[in-house]
Design a protein around this motif. Structure first.
Motif, PDB file in Angstrom:
ATOM      1  N   TRP A 270       1.429  76.440   2.503  1.00  0.00           N
ATOM      2  CA  TRP A 270       2.324  77.476   2.829  1.00  0.00           C
ATOM      3  C   TRP A 270       1.738  78.716   3.940  1.00  0.00           C
ATOM      4  CZ3 TRP A 270       2.274  82.845   1.989  1.00  0.00           C
ATOM      5  CH2 TRP A 270       3.449  83.516   1.670  1.00  0.00           C
ATOM      6  N   LEU A 271       0.527  78.631   3.985  1.00  0.00           N
ATOM      7  CA  LEU A 271      -0.224  79.621   4.786  1.00  0.00           C
ATOM      8  C   LEU A 271      -0.410  79.240   6.261  1.00  0.00           C
ATOM      9  CD1 LEU A 271      -3.267  81.358   2.718  1.00  0.00           C
ATOM     10  CD2 LEU A 271      -1.009  82.326   3.288  1.00  0.00           C
ATOM     11  N   LEU A 272      -0.415  78.038   6.547  1.00  0.00           N
ATOM     12  CA  LEU A 272      -0.542  77.507   7.769  1.00  0.00           C
ATOM     13  C   LEU A 272       0.718  77.744   8.698  1.00  0.00           C
ATOM     14  CD1 LEU A 272      -2.626  73.985   7.426  1.00  0.00           C
ATOM     15  CD2 LEU A 272      -3.348  76.239   8.602  1.00  0.00           C
ATOM     16  N   PRO A 273       1.930  77.285   8.147  1.00  0.00           N
ATOM     17  CA  PRO A 273       3.104  78.115   9.057  1.00  0.00           C
ATOM     18  C   PRO A 273       3.127  79.437   9.384  1.00  0.00           C
ATOM     19  CG  PRO A 273       3.538  76.395   7.439  1.00  0.00           C
ATOM     20  CD  PRO A 273       2.382  76.735   6.931  1.00  0.00           C
ATOM     21  N   THR A 274       2.744  80.120   8.273  1.00  0.00           N
ATOM     22  CA  THR A 274       2.965  81.636   8.580  1.00  0.00           C
ATOM     23  C   THR A 274       1.916  82.034   9.368  1.00  0.00           C
ATOM     24  OG1 THR A 274       3.536  81.785   6.080  1.00  0.00           O
ATOM     25  CG2 THR A 274       2.936  83.879   7.275  1.00  0.00           C
ATOM     26  N   ALA A 275       0.740  81.364   9.454  1.00  0.00           N
ATOM     27  CA  ALA A 275      -0.354  81.910  10.408  1.00  0.00           C
ATOM     28  C   ALA A 275       0.001  81.372  11.631  1.00  0.00           C
ATOM     29  CB  ALA A 275      -1.786  81.273   9.909  1.00  0.00           C
ATOM     30  N   GLY A 276       0.563  80.194  11.964  1.00  0.00           N
ATOM     31  CA  GLY A 276       0.972  79.777  13.024  1.00  0.00           C
ATOM     32  C   GLY A 276       2.081  80.790  14.002  1.00  0.00           C
TER      33      GLY A 276
ATOM     34  N   VAL B 191       0.297  84.062  15.427  1.00  0.00           N
ATOM     35  CA  VAL B 191      -0.267  83.478  16.308  1.00  0.00           C
ATOM     36  C   VAL B 191       0.330  83.318  17.592  1.00  0.00           C
ATOM     37  CG1 VAL B 191      -2.077  82.050  17.301  1.00  0.00           C
ATOM     38  CG2 VAL B 191      -2.466  82.573  15.052  1.00  0.00           C
ATOM     39  N   THR B 192       1.657  82.667  17.122  1.00  0.00           N
ATOM     40  CA  THR B 192       2.572  82.384  18.385  1.00  0.00           C
ATOM     41  C   THR B 192       3.418  83.802  18.730  1.00  0.00           C
ATOM     42  OG1 THR B 192       2.996  80.123  17.534  1.00  0.00           O
ATOM     43  CG2 THR B 192       4.658  80.984  19.081  1.00  0.00           C
ATOM     44  N   ALA B 193       3.466  84.582  17.877  1.00  0.00           N
ATOM     45  CA  ALA B 193       4.087  85.747  18.176  1.00  0.00           C
ATOM     46  C   ALA B 193       3.222  86.589  19.009  1.00  0.00           C
ATOM     47  CB  ALA B 193       4.463  86.448  16.918  1.00  0.00           C
ATOM     48  N   LEU B 194       1.958  86.545  18.954  1.00  0.00           N
ATOM     49  CA  LEU B 194       0.821  87.248  19.488  1.00  0.00           C
ATOM     50  C   LEU B 194       0.341  86.798  20.787  1.00  0.00           C
ATOM     51  CD1 LEU B 194      -1.106  88.457  16.505  1.00  0.00           C
ATOM     52  CD2 LEU B 194       0.481  89.939  17.775  1.00  0.00           C
ATOM     53  N   ARG B 195       0.638  85.486  20.907  1.00  0.00           N
ATOM     54  CA  ARG B 195      -0.052  84.759  22.243  1.00  0.00           C
ATOM     55  C   ARG B 195       1.095  85.190  23.568  1.00  0.00           C
ATOM     56  NH1 ARG B 195      -0.395  78.652  21.790  1.00  0.00           N
ATOM     57  NH2 ARG B 195      -1.701  78.992  23.799  1.00  0.00           N
ATOM     58  N   ASP B 196       0.115  85.047  24.715  1.00  0.00           N
ATOM     59  CA  ASP B 196       0.942  85.389  26.015  1.00  0.00           C
ATOM     60  C   ASP B 196       2.002  84.451  26.281  1.00  0.00           C
ATOM     61  OD1 ASP B 196       1.034  84.559  29.108  1.00  0.00           O
ATOM     62  OD2 ASP B 196       0.478  86.856  28.721  1.00  0.00           O
ATOM     63  N   PRO B 197       3.160  84.906  26.612  1.00  0.00           N
ATOM     64  CA  PRO B 197       4.252  83.886  26.668  1.00  0.00           C
ATOM     65  C   PRO B 197       4.155  82.707  27.512  1.00  0.00           C
ATOM     66  CG  PRO B 197       5.112  86.070  26.762  1.00  0.00           C
ATOM     67  CD  PRO B 197       3.801  86.093  27.024  1.00  0.00           C
ATOM     68  N   GLY B 198       3.269  82.869  28.711  1.00  0.00           N
ATOM     69  CA  GLY B 198       3.001  81.812  29.646  1.00  0.00           C
ATOM     70  C   GLY B 198       2.007  80.566  28.874  1.00  0.00           C
ATOM     71  N   GLN B 199       1.275  81.103  27.545  1.00  0.00           N
ATOM     72  CA  GLN B 199       0.413  80.102  27.202  1.00  0.00           C
ATOM     73  C   GLN B 199       1.231  79.329  25.907  1.00  0.00           C
ATOM     74  OE1 GLN B 199      -3.397  81.861  26.174  1.00  0.00           O
ATOM     75  NE2 GLN B 199      -3.643  82.507  28.390  1.00  0.00           N
ATOM     76  N   ILE B 200       2.325  79.894  25.598  1.00  0.00           N
ATOM     77  CA  ILE B 200       2.674  78.939  24.226  1.00  0.00           C
ATOM     78  C   ILE B 200       3.290  77.736  24.524  1.00  0.00           C
ATOM     79  CG2 ILE B 200       4.809  79.411  22.585  1.00  0.00           C
ATOM     80  CD1 ILE B 200       4.532  82.213  22.857  1.00  0.00           C
ATOM     81  N   THR B 201       4.086  77.420  25.780  1.00  0.00           N
ATOM     82  CA  THR B 201       4.573  76.154  25.967  1.00  0.00           C
ATOM     83  C   THR B 201       3.290  74.977  26.601  1.00  0.00           C
ATOM     84  OG1 THR B 201       4.874  76.949  28.255  1.00  0.00           O
ATOM     85  CG2 THR B 201       6.635  77.032  26.596  1.00  0.00           C
ATOM     86  N   GLY B 202       2.186  75.520  26.866  1.00  0.00           N
ATOM     87  CA  GLY B 202       1.122  74.689  27.208  1.00  0.00           C
ATOM     88  C   GLY B 202       0.205  74.022  26.077  1.00  0.00           C
ATOM     89  N   ALA B 203       0.205  74.631  25.097  1.00  0.00           N
ATOM     90  CA  ALA B 203      -0.621  74.132  23.750  1.00  0.00           C
ATOM     91  C   ALA B 203      -0.105  74.522  22.533  1.00  0.00           C
ATOM     92  CB  ALA B 203      -2.062  74.266  24.066  1.00  0.00           C
ATOM     93  N   GLY B 204      -0.384  73.893  21.504  1.00  0.00           N
ATOM     94  CA  GLY B 204      -0.114  74.558  20.177  1.00  0.00           C
ATOM     95  C   GLY B 204      -0.811  75.872  19.506  1.00  0.00           C
ATOM     96  N   TRP B 205      -0.345  76.489  18.542  1.00  0.00           N
ATOM     97  CA  TRP B 205      -0.930  77.843  18.347  1.00  0.00           C
ATOM     98  C   TRP B 205      -2.298  77.540  17.680  1.00  0.00           C
ATOM     99  CZ3 TRP B 205      -2.886  78.125  13.459  1.00  0.00           C
ATOM    100  CH2 TRP B 205      -2.328  77.324  12.337  1.00  0.00           C
TER     101      TRP B 205
END
Length: 368
Positions: A19-25, A28-42
């Protein structure tokens, strides 16, 4: 610790992790730089990322003569960026190694490992629009830009307030009505009480989809139309059967002698209800409030039918639906919007989880 207890603890830990892993992901995805999201997983967010970008040639110094040619120089890398490879085509952005030179329509181009480029051109003016694709290694970057855009420019802030304006009254109203009804069904004797209890239980299994059109026609007939009052009353009606059933079972579990003694002492029914029964039934109230809050907050269908989909009436679920259509490829924005939508339900759930468990167990043994 026995093997059974160990297995139980491991199972609970696994469920919590799932339950927690998708929430944490999502966070983290919301806080990452947009250019780095498509390059690798959260999960790779704390480590340097490899990204591919394109940048246009923009000389930083005036062109200088070199024989019969002109040299245009500039910088393609930003702070803390490392060049791995580069190219001139999106199909093969890593065709050339740092320091390599290639002929272009504007002249001979060389990009050094530090990002410094030199374009040897027969023209003193730099070639407009020439793009260079870069394969870079960049440090992890975190930003609140996605949340700022979602709350401001994307309209999620207004949708959040609309959801709050719908959810709070739609949670309080059924509790107020169901509290009085449950008290009457639990402690008062009158004709038809058993039929009313049976009717309440029967209403628990009625699909709300069957009632949407008749209820909307009734609202239009009496002049309610679409608006906040209409959606409050609709959610109150849909939540009342569960509220009455849950609160009645909780009140039946209370010692009846307390109510009888209060009546002998001359207390009125309202005084007994507010001073004795209601405080003792708080776990059941909290359990229903949690269920009702989560259901109304995550609802889309009832809000569309009884409130509307205009910019001033749109709730969070409606705003998320529109954003998925308009911003389907911008995962940072979608993750930020989803986390904004789930932040308050998470706080409510964790804040009332003890009362939720106690309320669900209240009346599990005694009832009638």
């Amino acid at each position: 610790m026995s093997a059974l207890a160990l297995l139980r603890h491991l199972a609970v830990a696994a469920l919590v992790a799932l339950w927690l892993l998708p929430t944490a992901g999502l966070l983290v995805t919301a806080l990452r730089d947009p250019g780095q999201i498509t390059g690798a997983g959260w999960w790779s967010a704390p480590f340097p990322a490899t990204v591919t970008v394109f940048r246009r040639l923009a000389p930083t110094t005036p062109a200088r003569a070199d024989g019969d040619a002109w040299l245009h120089e500039g910088q393609l890398l930003g702070p803390d960026e490392t060049l791995l490879a580069w190219g001139l085509s999106a199909r093969d952005p890593a065709a050339l190694a740092p320091g390599a030179e290639i002929a272009t329509r504007a002249g001979d181009l060389r990009v050094a490992a530090n990002g410094r480029y030199v374009l040897r051109s027969p023209q003193p003016e730099a070639a407009p629009g020439l793009r260079v694709f870069l394969r870079l290694r960049v440090p992890p970057r975190f930003t609140f830009e996605n949340f700022a855009r979602v709350i401001g420019a994307e309209g999620m802030g207004r949708a959040f307030l609309n959801s709050l304006m719908v959810t709070v009254p739609a949670t309080v109203l059924p509790i107020l009505v169901a509290g009085f009804a449950a008290y009457a069904l639990a402690f008062m004797r009158f004709a038809g009480r058993a039929l009313i209890v049976a009717g309440v239980v029967a209403l628990l299994v009625v699909p709300l989809h069957l009632t949407l059109i008749p209820l909307l026609r009734l609202h239009n007939a009496i002049g309610l139309g679409k608006g906040f009052l209409g959606v409050w009353l609709a959610h109150t009606g849909f939540g009342l059967p569960l509220a009455v059933h849950l609160l009645r079972n909780a009140m039946l579990a209370l010692p009846r002698e307390i109510v009888d003694c209060a009546r002998l002492d001359g207390a009125s029914e309202l005084r007994i209800f507010f001073r004795i029964v209601l405080p003792l039934s708080f776990p059941a109230l909290a359990a229903f409030a949690t269920f009702q809050f989560l259901w109304v907050w995550n609802d889309l269908l009832v809000a569309l039918v009884f409130l509307g989909a205009g910019p001033d009436q749109q709730v969070l679920t409606g705003a998320l639906r529109e954003m998925m259509g308009a911003r389907g490829g911008e995962w940072g924005l979608l993750a930020a919007a989803a986390f904004v939508a789930m932040a308050l339900p998470l706080a409510v759930f964790f804040g009332l989880q003890r009362s939720l468990v106690r309320g669900l167990l209240t009346g599990a043994v005694k009832g009638g």
